[in-house]
Scaffold this motif. Structure first.
Motif, short mmCIF file in Angstrom:
data_model
loop_
_atom_site.label_atom_id
_atom_site.label_comp_id
_atom_site.label_asym_id
_atom_site.label_seq_id
_atom_site.Cartn_x
_atom_site.Cartn_y
_atom_site.Cartn_z
N ALA A 11 36.65 -4.27 -27.51
CA ALA A 11 37.33 -4.93 -26.39
C ALA A 11 38.79 -5.26 -26.72
O ALA A 11 39.61 -5.43 -25.82
N ASP A 12 39.09 -5.37 -28.02
CA ASP A 12 40.44 -5.79 -28.41
C ASP A 12 41.39 -4.62 -28.61
O ASP A 12 42.58 -4.83 -28.90
N VAL A 13 40.88 -3.40 -28.52
CA VAL A 13 41.72 -2.22 -28.72
C VAL A 13 42.13 -1.67 -27.36
O VAL A 13 41.30 -1.55 -26.47
N GLN A 14 43.41 -1.38 -27.23
CA GLN A 14 43.92 -0.91 -25.95
C GLN A 14 44.60 0.45 -26.10
O GLN A 14 45.15 0.76 -27.16
N VAL A 15 44.57 1.21 -25.01
CA VAL A 15 45.33 2.46 -24.97
C VAL A 15 46.80 2.14 -25.25
O VAL A 15 47.35 1.18 -24.71
N GLY A 16 47.39 2.90 -26.15
CA GLY A 16 48.78 2.67 -26.53
C GLY A 16 48.91 2.00 -27.88
O GLY A 16 50.00 2.04 -28.48
N ASP A 17 47.84 1.39 -28.37
CA ASP A 17 47.89 0.76 -29.69
C ASP A 17 48.24 1.80 -30.76
O ASP A 17 47.67 2.89 -30.77
N ALA A 18 49.15 1.43 -31.65
CA ALA A 18 49.53 2.34 -32.74
C ALA A 18 48.77 1.96 -34.00
O ALA A 18 48.54 0.79 -34.29
N LEU A 19 48.35 2.97 -34.76
CA LEU A 19 47.70 2.73 -36.05
C LEU A 19 48.78 2.58 -37.13
O LEU A 19 49.86 3.17 -37.00
N PRO A 20 48.48 1.84 -38.19
CA PRO A 20 49.43 1.79 -39.32
C PRO A 20 49.61 3.19 -39.90
O PRO A 20 48.63 3.92 -40.08
N GLU A 21 50.86 3.56 -40.16
CA GLU A 21 51.11 4.89 -40.73
C GLU A 21 50.54 4.97 -42.14
O GLU A 21 50.45 3.98 -42.86
N LEU A 22 50.15 6.19 -42.53
CA LEU A 22 49.66 6.44 -43.89
C LEU A 22 50.53 7.53 -44.51
O LEU A 22 50.60 8.65 -43.99
N GLU A 23 51.20 7.17 -45.61
CA GLU A 23 52.06 8.12 -46.30
C GLU A 23 51.25 8.74 -47.44
O GLU A 23 50.77 8.02 -48.32
N VAL A 24 51.11 10.05 -47.42
CA VAL A 24 50.29 10.74 -48.43
C VAL A 24 51.18 11.64 -49.27
O VAL A 24 51.65 12.68 -48.79
N PRO A 25 51.43 11.28 -50.54
CA PRO A 25 52.15 12.20 -51.43
C PRO A 25 51.29 13.44 -51.68
O PRO A 25 50.13 13.31 -52.07
N ILE A 26 51.85 14.62 -51.41
CA ILE A 26 51.08 15.86 -51.58
C ILE A 26 51.26 16.32 -53.03
O ILE A 26 52.15 17.12 -53.33
N THR A 27 50.43 15.77 -53.89
CA THR A 27 50.50 16.14 -55.31
C THR A 27 49.62 17.36 -55.56
O THR A 27 48.72 17.69 -54.79
N ARG A 28 49.90 18.04 -56.67
CA ARG A 28 49.01 19.12 -57.10
C ARG A 28 47.59 18.57 -57.30
O ARG A 28 46.60 19.22 -56.98
N THR A 29 47.53 17.37 -57.85
CA THR A 29 46.22 16.76 -58.11
C THR A 29 45.44 16.59 -56.81
O THR A 29 44.23 16.89 -56.76
N LEU A 30 46.10 16.11 -55.76
CA LEU A 30 45.41 15.92 -54.49
C LEU A 30 44.91 17.27 -53.95
O LEU A 30 43.76 17.39 -53.51
N ILE A 31 45.78 18.29 -53.99
CA ILE A 31 45.39 19.60 -53.43
C ILE A 31 44.20 20.18 -54.20
O ILE A 31 43.21 20.63 -53.60
#
Lengths: 142, 192
Positions: A11-31
């Motif tokens: 009930a508390d979430v509305q159309v237009g609400d933005a999510l917190p951004e997530l910054e993902v470093p694309i490391t070799r380790t992650l891939i």
């Protein structure tokens, strides 16, 4: 960011609400870790020499890892009492090592049962992924 | 490259041969080599940096709406991946493999995943043994893309549990392309 201990109520979430951004470093380790954890042993996801032989400048992220990151991005916001109902993604430019992908999202639809989050993951070359996630939050009609 | 396969690539006749696979079920259900298990979930969550406790902490999961540890839903495809040393299907026939081989023979050896749409019917728990039934949905006419000249192949996967109850569905699309025919340097030729 870490996962919140509680989930937002439907009930508390509305159309237009933005999510917190997530910054993902694309490391070799992650891939490499993402490829192997998803049992995807295609050489272009872990072997730079073979990736170049196939015409790619370097190894790049596989779609299963991208899919997992999109899911994580939404549950990092939606918390432990959220249930994912659908994840739909389309890939654009690849995620190469050394780049950074920023995931952003916004609630674009809401029914009695789910909210729909439109997601974009952009790196220095453009959009790596666009898609949408349907998530069921506490208080939604099951 | 067989002369037969290469001979009519780029023609309607070749596309007709590809389209003959549309609607075909790839073969018998492929059964996951392992039950859904905590170790594989942990490895994936560590890779992704996903700290949602309901994937790894039984007490936190019990307090949540999930009631017990669940697998990240986006791992749906992982459980039935063929792995590093895939075995050919037991009965030999697999329509998707045959379709890909026909494209390879005609020079479309590059493959890159472009779309993945997953729908989840229920949550996946430790001990679930999933199986997947794959159907070839469509093969596009020859397209000129940034990566090269190729065909988009769309497949549908139906994931079932040991009781043959539906767990989730997936639409998966790849571009099978001819390396070196793109407008830009190819960004990759690997699948998925």
């Amino acid at each position: 960011m870490t996962v919140p201990t509680t989930s937002p109520r439907h009930a508390d979430v509305q159309v237009g609400d933005a999510l917190p951004e997530l910054e993902v470093p694309i490391t070799r380790t992650l891939i490499v870790a993402g490829a192997i954890a998803s049992r995807d042993y295609q050489d272009v996801h872990h072997d730079p020499d073979l990736a170049r032989e196939h015409g790619s400048p370097d190894i790049f992220m596989n779609i299963l890892t991208t899919n997992g990151l999109v899911g994580r991005f939404v549950t990092d916001w939606a918390g432990p009492d959220a249930v994912l109902r659908a994840v739909s993604i389309r890939l654009g430019v690849p995620n190469y090592p050394g780049d950074t992908m920023v995931l952003s999202g916004r609630v674009t639809e809401k029914t009695d049962a789910v909210v729909t989050v439109e997601v974009t993951g952009a790196n220095s070359k453009g959009n790596h992924v666009t898609g949408s996630v349907d998530v069921e939050l506490p208080g939604a009609v099951r | 490259m067989s002369a037969d396969a290469a001979g009519d690539a780029g023609t309607g006749a070749f596309h007709d041969r590809l389209r003959a696979f549309e609607g075909k079920t790839a073969g018998p259900a492929e059964v996951a080599p392992d039950e859904v298990n905590q170790a594989m979930i942990r490895h994936m969550c560590e890779a992704l940096g996903d700290e949602n406790p309901v994937y790894v902490d039984p007490e936190a999961a019990a307090r949540s709406v999930h009631g017990e540890v669940v697998a990240p839903p986006t791992m749906l495809q992982v459980w039935t991946m063929r792995g590093l040393r895939p075995r050919p299907p037991d009965d030999g026939g697999n329509a998707r493999d045959d379709l890909y081989a026909m494209l390879d023979d005609a020079g479309f050896t590059g493959v890159v995943a472009t779309d993945c749409r997953q729908t989840y019917h229920r949550e996946v728990h430790l001990g679930d043994r999933l199986r997947v039934v794959t159907t070839v949905e469509s093969v596009s006419p020859e397209k000129h893309t940034a990566l090269g000249i190729g065909h988009f192949v769309t497949t549908r996967m139906s994931y079932l549990d040991a009781a043959d109850e539906p767990v989730g569905d997936m639409l998966f699309r790849v571009l099978k392309f001819r390396p070196g025919t793109g407008r830009v340097a190819p960004s990759g030729t690997g699948s998925a």
